[in-house]
Design a protein around this motif. Structure first.
Motif, short mmCIF file in Angstrom:
data_model
loop_
_atom_site.label_atom_id
_atom_site.label_comp_id
_atom_site.label_asym_id
_atom_site.label_seq_id
_atom_site.Cartn_x
_atom_site.Cartn_y
_atom_site.Cartn_z
N LEU A 10 -3.47 -6.71 -6.96
CA LEU A 10 -4.03 -7.89 -6.78
C LEU A 10 -3.51 -8.52 -5.45
O LEU A 10 -2.48 -8.33 -4.86
CB LEU A 10 -3.16 -9.09 -7.78
N GLU A 11 -4.67 -9.02 -4.80
CA GLU A 11 -4.70 -9.48 -3.13
C GLU A 11 -4.25 -10.91 -3.34
O GLU A 11 -4.95 -11.65 -4.18
CB GLU A 11 -5.90 -9.36 -2.53
N THR A 12 -3.15 -11.43 -2.79
CA THR A 12 -2.74 -13.05 -2.95
C THR A 12 -2.36 -13.32 -1.42
O THR A 12 -2.64 -12.61 -0.49
CB THR A 12 -1.70 -13.05 -3.55
N GLY A 18 0.50 -11.51 0.08
CA GLY A 18 0.40 -10.36 0.26
C GLY A 18 -0.12 -9.44 -0.98
O GLY A 18 -0.88 -10.08 -1.66
N THR A 19 0.05 -8.29 -0.96
CA THR A 19 -0.47 -7.41 -2.23
C THR A 19 0.40 -7.03 -3.02
O THR A 19 1.56 -6.62 -2.92
CB THR A 19 -1.23 -6.15 -1.48
N ARG A 20 0.15 -7.53 -4.23
CA ARG A 20 1.08 -7.11 -5.64
C ARG A 20 0.53 -5.89 -6.49
O ARG A 20 -0.82 -5.79 -6.48
CB ARG A 20 1.07 -8.39 -6.32
N TYR A 21 1.46 -5.28 -6.85
CA TYR A 21 1.12 -4.05 -7.71
C TYR A 21 1.87 -4.22 -9.07
O TYR A 21 3.00 -4.35 -8.83
CB TYR A 21 1.40 -2.76 -6.97
N LEU A 22 1.31 -4.04 -10.04
CA LEU A 22 1.84 -4.12 -11.44
C LEU A 22 1.63 -2.59 -11.90
O LEU A 22 0.39 -2.25 -12.31
CB LEU A 22 1.23 -4.98 -12.10
N THR A 23 2.40 -1.78 -12.60
CA THR A 23 2.52 -0.62 -13.03
C THR A 23 3.20 -0.80 -14.40
O THR A 23 4.67 -1.02 -14.39
CB THR A 23 3.18 0.49 -11.96
#
Length: 218
Positions: free
Chosen positions: A9-11, A14-19
């Protein structure tokens, strides 16, 4: 037996990653139950992350974290741990100084402890750009055991700085019966003046873990 998925997800922050990773542990040894095998696998993960041992655990003294700002003997499973008391004592010194009043907030730096695999950030929660704060957080955001998720749970928090940018990596692992779930929630930014918020990322990871434990118990 594993399965999982990942989102990006771009916010504005910054850029967020969910795994999310699920591991269903099966014991093929008649003398060892699936749950016991899963608990052993979970403890290996906690040890590898240098998470303090749970109170009353036989391995508490050997597993307690001795670096990165965490306590080296409390073995507390409380989210606030003994660090809260220490933070409170800081504010008691130099009664007449302004600094002592400021220290009563109990905030502390939860800076990075070394590189780790790029990880994971949020669901739709926290997509706004207001999450970035200075790199200070209450002691109750330090790496720790969690008491209210599944059968066992721990949370790790790392802030990593590189020439290419900054990222905060939140890893939450919990065990429910013979299933081990790992949530990695990371935020990356190239703006060195905006440190990803530890508290917000942790809260988002815990909210997701609460929902997942409810689904697993259905």
């Amino acid at each position: 037996r594993r399965d999982g998925c990942r989102w990006k997800l771009e916010t504005a922050s910054g850029t967020r990653y969910l795994t999310i990773d699920f591991q269903r542990v099966v014991s093929y040894d008649p003398s060892v139950s699936d749950d016991d095998r899963a608990q052993a696998a979970y403890e290996k993960k906690a040890t590898a992350a240098h998470i303090p041992a749970a109170t009353g655990s036989p391995s508490a003294s050997s597993s307690t974290r001795t670096e990165g700002g965490a306590s080296s003997g409390s073995g507390s499973s409380s989210p606030s741990g003994s660090g809260s008391a220490a933070a409170g004592e800081t504010g008691k010194g130099d009664k007449g100084s302004k600094d002592s009043k400021d220290n009563k907030s109990g905030k502390n730096d939860t800076g990075g402890k070394g590189d780790k695999k790029p990880g994971t950030p949020s669901t739709d929660a926290g997509a706004s750009g207001g999450s970035d704060q200075t790199d200070t957080a209450p002691q109750d955001t330090a790496p720790r055991r969690l008491d209210d998720l599944g059968d066992d749970a721990f949370l790790d928090d790392q802030l990593i700085t590189k020439d290419s940018g900054i990222h905060r990596d939140i890893t939450l692992v919990f065990r429910s019966s013979n299933v081990i779930a790992t949530i990695e929630y990371d935020q990356w930014t190239t703006d060195t003046k905006r440190i990803p918020s530890s508290q917000e990322l942790q809260e988002n990871a815990q909210d997701l873990a609460d929902e997942l434990t409810g689904r697993l118990n259905e």
